[in-house]
Write an enzyme that holds these catalytic residues in place. Structure first.
Site, PDB file in Angstrom:
ATOM      1  N   LYS A 155      38.730 -23.326  -9.751  1.00 41.85           N
ATOM      2  CA  LYS A 155      38.840 -23.912  -8.416  1.00 41.85           C
ATOM      3  C   LYS A 155      37.624 -23.539  -7.568  1.00 41.85           C
ATOM      4  CE  LYS A 155      41.797 -23.821  -4.349  1.00 41.85           C
ATOM      5  NZ  LYS A 155      43.064 -23.451  -3.745  1.00 41.85           N
TER       6      LYS A 155
ATOM      7  N   GLU B 286      35.012 -13.849 -14.461  1.00 44.12           N
ATOM      8  CA  GLU B 286      35.404 -13.967 -15.879  1.00 44.12           C
ATOM      9  C   GLU B 286      35.024 -15.347 -16.417  1.00 44.12           C
ATOM     10  OE1 GLU B 286      37.293 -12.924 -13.427  1.00 44.12           O
ATOM     11  OE2 GLU B 286      38.537 -11.201 -14.016  1.00 44.12           O
TER      12      GLU B 286
ATOM     13  N   GLY C  74      45.704 -22.539  -6.852  1.00 41.86           N
ATOM     14  CA  GLY C  74      45.371 -22.379  -8.270  1.00 41.86           C
ATOM     15  C   GLY C  74      46.608 -22.411  -9.152  1.00 41.86           C
ATOM     16  N   ARG C  75      47.665 -21.688  -8.745  1.00 39.07           N
ATOM     17  CA  ARG C  75      48.865 -21.597  -9.595  1.00 39.07           C
ATOM     18  C   ARG C  75      49.744 -22.833  -9.477  1.00 39.07           C
ATOM     19  NH1 ARG C  75      48.422 -17.950  -5.662  1.00 39.07           N
ATOM     20  NH2 ARG C  75      49.910 -17.909  -3.940  1.00 39.07           N
TER      21      ARG C  75
ATOM     22  N   GLU D 133      52.452 -14.156  -7.999  1.00 39.79           N
ATOM     23  CA  GLU D 133      51.285 -14.286  -7.119  1.00 39.79           C
ATOM     24  C   GLU D 133      51.711 -14.955  -5.805  1.00 39.79           C
ATOM     25  OE1 GLU D 133      46.906 -14.635  -8.614  1.00 39.79           O
ATOM     26  OE2 GLU D 133      47.500 -16.655  -8.060  1.00 39.79           O
TER      27      GLU D 133
ATOM     28  N   HIS E  84      66.404  -9.577 -30.486  1.00 41.65           N
ATOM     29  CA  HIS E  84      66.200  -8.498 -31.461  1.00 41.65           C
ATOM     30  C   HIS E  84      65.214  -7.474 -30.933  1.00 41.65           C
ATOM     31  CE1 HIS E  84      68.622 -10.424 -34.541  1.00 41.65           C
ATOM     32  NE2 HIS E  84      68.189 -11.553 -33.982  1.00 41.65           N
TER      33      HIS E  84
ATOM     34  N   LYS F 254      38.931  -7.076  -7.729  1.00 48.73           N
ATOM     35  CA  LYS F 254      37.710  -7.830  -8.051  1.00 48.73           C
ATOM     36  C   LYS F 254      36.489  -7.147  -7.438  1.00 48.73           C
ATOM     37  CE  LYS F 254      39.709 -12.485  -7.847  1.00 48.73           C
ATOM     38  NZ  LYS F 254      39.629 -13.772  -7.173  1.00 48.73           N
TER      39      LYS F 254
HETATM   40  O1  F6P Z   1      42.353 -13.886  -8.911  1.00 50.50           O
HETATM   41  C1  F6P Z   1      43.396 -14.746  -8.712  1.00 50.50           C
HETATM   42  C2  F6P Z   1      42.964 -16.158  -8.692  1.00 50.50           C
HETATM   43  O2  F6P Z   1      42.303 -16.440  -7.510  1.00 50.50           O
HETATM   44  C3  F6P Z   1      44.130 -17.097  -8.913  1.00 50.50           C
HETATM   45  O3  F6P Z   1      44.831 -17.361  -7.769  1.00 50.50           O
HETATM   46  C4  F6P Z   1      43.462 -18.260  -9.519  1.00 50.50           C
HETATM   47  O4  F6P Z   1      44.370 -19.098 -10.152  1.00 50.50           O
HETATM   48  C5  F6P Z   1      42.512 -17.573 -10.467  1.00 50.50           C
HETATM   49  O5  F6P Z   1      42.075 -16.438  -9.764  1.00 50.50           O
HETATM   50  C6  F6P Z   1      41.340 -18.390 -10.917  1.00 50.50           C
HETATM   51  O6  F6P Z   1      40.575 -18.833  -9.849  1.00 50.50           O
HETATM   52  P1  F6P Z   1      39.535 -20.009 -10.020  1.00 50.50           P
HETATM   53  O7  F6P Z   1      40.267 -21.211 -10.451  1.00 50.50           O
HETATM   54  O8  F6P Z   1      38.893 -20.163  -8.686  1.00 50.50           O
HETATM   55  O9  F6P Z   1      38.538 -19.582 -11.063  1.00 50.50           O
END
Ligand code: F6P
Length: 550
Positions: free
Chosen positions: A211, A217, A273-274, A359, A390, A514
């Site tokens: 987003k 990452e 995002g979620r 979240e 199990h 972060k």
């Molecule tokens: O760190 C949490 C977050 O901001 C989430 O809310 C989001 O879904 C995820 O990181 C990834 O963010 P992006 O889509 O901006 O890479």
């Protein structure tokens, strides 16, 4: 009184009435509730779309439900719901509208954000995605060397990974089996390594999903993927244009990364995002299942959106599920909520819900910044049910904790199954029904004794029962049913956030880690500065460096 004019939630008459009612129910067993009302198993049920909801095995009476609905009315859940559907900026801390429901609105709907109707641009992007997905699926979109795309790798994390990764698993039986679709999220290089080690770069498409397009990452993995691709295609930088597309709200950052914005599929800041996998973030899924099936999934979402918006409180399923969560979390001190699907295909479903729920509602201040004085979101956990039976179900049955659970199953196995594998479905579903039964009704000491069990073993083999569950039974696992299920949980989470008076749409709590990771990283290299770090972290960093020979 809060700045927003709300009285303190846990001092409202509705809350107090529920607390009193809960005291009155002390000692009531589900066995008693069923004995008193032979129709309970049929009456405490609701239907929305293809989802049949049995909530009879909950520690509730007609009076409980009435009091819970009064709490919902007092906290104006439906008022906030309507504001969300209207496009008001209910994400107060980020001053944003919350309009994931617009992502599945019909073409002719009008939903305005700042007087702009957002529906046409939603459909414009869906159309572009559909066109691209068709071209990849048909082989018309080729890689740099002219070879057909056979592998799709989505690089993203959190909401830019969990949704499409989950949905791809759920809908595997609906996917083009000729395509290999993988998801890379972890900044651990092993993730990308394992996802690409047996792939041919000439046949591989990377979808960089972010987003913000700033998530470390994702950008790190995307950079490594680009290096892998270019190296594999003879150092041809030009190849990137045919092998990389981006899903983002941030065109500037996409361009800065080196992806042509013509190959970008857009979404908007009013999609959290979620809450985003039915936006452009779902492109990998759309390539896998095709635009038509993706459209059916959106129809499923919309069906539950319409129900949530229009159904009266008495039959509103997301409202009910949200209220049941409040009932256990706030009046029985339940700390967790288990989601236990009886479907192999739902193996990533709970992981997806963890982000959606935790979240969203893992908050301890109210919308106006005042601390909350009541419990908010639960720990959500679980894995496919039969495997869990199990492993950890022992604690569900005989442990000391109250853990409300959702049992999710499907009347029909997926169409691909035949013969014995199809026949196994009855055994799978028998397990679901049996677990709901055992959790609710248990086994009394008398029943155990009647089986001739030696007296010293009776306490160990007695099941107290009284563990509440919701059973969600759907006809079949289709794209539409998946959309229905996800919308159901989205709105359940909404209901709870509204009652607790928290902002379910921000996520400031992930920021600190972060920022600190960025500060710690330079300290890991040889000669890096460790003095600013706290004593524990300094010690760990020194140990790490020693182990790495730095
Ligand atoms: O760190 C949490 C977050 O901001 C989430 O809310 C989001 O879904 C995820 O990181 C990834 O963010 P992006 O889509 O901006 O890479």
């Amino acid at each position: 009184m809060n700045a927003d004019g709300r009285g303190r939630l846990d001092q409202t008459p509705e809350w107090t009435a529920l607390a009193k009612h809960r005291e009155e129910l002390t000692g009531t067993h589900l066995r008693d509730l069923f004995a008193a009302d032979p129709e309970r198993g049929d009456q405490y049920t609701l239907q929305v779309g293809d989802l049949y909801i049995d909530y009879s095995k909950h520690l509730v009476t007609v009076e409980t439900l009435r009091l819970l609905r009064e709490l919902a009315a007092a906290t104006d859940v439906f008022g906030l719901r309507d504001a969300m559907f209207r496009g008001e900026r209910i994400n107060v801390t980020e001053n944003r509208a919350v309009l994931h429901t617009a992502l599945r609105a019909p073409r002719d709907a009008v939903i305005e954000v700042d007087v702009e109707n957002v529906v046409p641009k939603v459909h414009q992007v869906l159309d572009r995605m559909g066109d691209f997905a068709r071209r990849v699926r048909s082989g018309e979109w080729t890689g740099h060397t002219g070879r057909r795309i056979r592998n799709v790798v989505n690089i993203g994390i959190g909401g830019s990974d969990l949704g499409p990764a989950m949905a791809y698993e759920v809908l595997r039986a609906w996917t083009d089996r000729e395509l290999t679709v993988r998801f890379v999220s972890n900044v651990d290089g092993a993730d990308l390594h394992e996802a690409t080690r047996d792939l041919d770069p000439a046949e591989t498409l990377f979808i960089v999903a972010s987003k913000t397009f700033t998530t470390i990452e994702t950008i790190t993995n995307a950079t490594s993927a680009r290096d892998w691709l270019v190296a594999g295609l003879g150092g041809e930088e030009k190849a990137v244009a045919r092998h990389f597309v981006a899903l983002s709200t941030n065109a500037e950052k996409v361009a800065a990364f080196g992806i042509d914005t013509a190959n970008m599929f857009e979404f908007w800041d009013w999609v959290g995002g979620r809450y985003s996998y039915d936006s452009a973030i779902g492109l990998s899924l759309m390539i896998a299942i095709g635009p038509e099936r993706f459209g059916e999934m959106l129809d499923g979402f919309r069906l539950v959106d319409d129900h949530f918006r229009d159904a009266p409180a008495e039959s509103n399923v997301p409202l009910l599920l949200g209220l049941l969560g409040v009932w256990y979390g706030n009046f029985f001190d339940a700390q967790t909520h288990a989601v236990l699907p009886y479907s192999h295909y739902l193996s990533k479903f709970t992981a997806y819900l963890q982000q959606l729920d935790m979240e969203s509602n893992g908050k301890s201040v109210q919308r106006d910044g005042e601390p909350v004085e009541w419990q908010t979101g639960p720990v959500v956990w679980g894995t496919p049910g039969t495997n869990g039976q199990h492993a950890y179900y022992q604690l569900l049955h005989q442990g000391t904790k109250l853990i409300p659970a959702d049992l999710i199953g499907f009347a029909n196995p997926v169409a691909e199954l035949s013969g014995e594998l199809k026949a196994q479905h009855d055994l799978l579903m028998a397990n679901l029904f049996a677990q709901g039964q055992a959790l609710a009704f248990g086994k009394t000491a008398e029943e155990v004794r009647a089986e001739g069990v030696p007296e010293e073993q009776v306490p160990h083999r007695t099941f107290h029962g009284n563990h509440p569950t919701t059973t969600i039974l759907a006809t079949e696992l289709t794209p539409s049913v998946l959309g229905q299920l996800i919308a159901l949980y989205e709105h359940k989470v909404f209901v709870q956030g509204a009652i607790w008076n928290i902002d379910s749409f921000d996520q400031w709590g992930v920021e600190l880690g972060k920022v600190l990771a960025k500060r710690v990283e330079p300290a890991l290299t040889e000669g890096g500065e460790v003095e600013g770090l706290d004593g524990s972290t300094r010690g760990l960093v020194r140990r790490y460096r020693a182990l790495r020979g730095r």
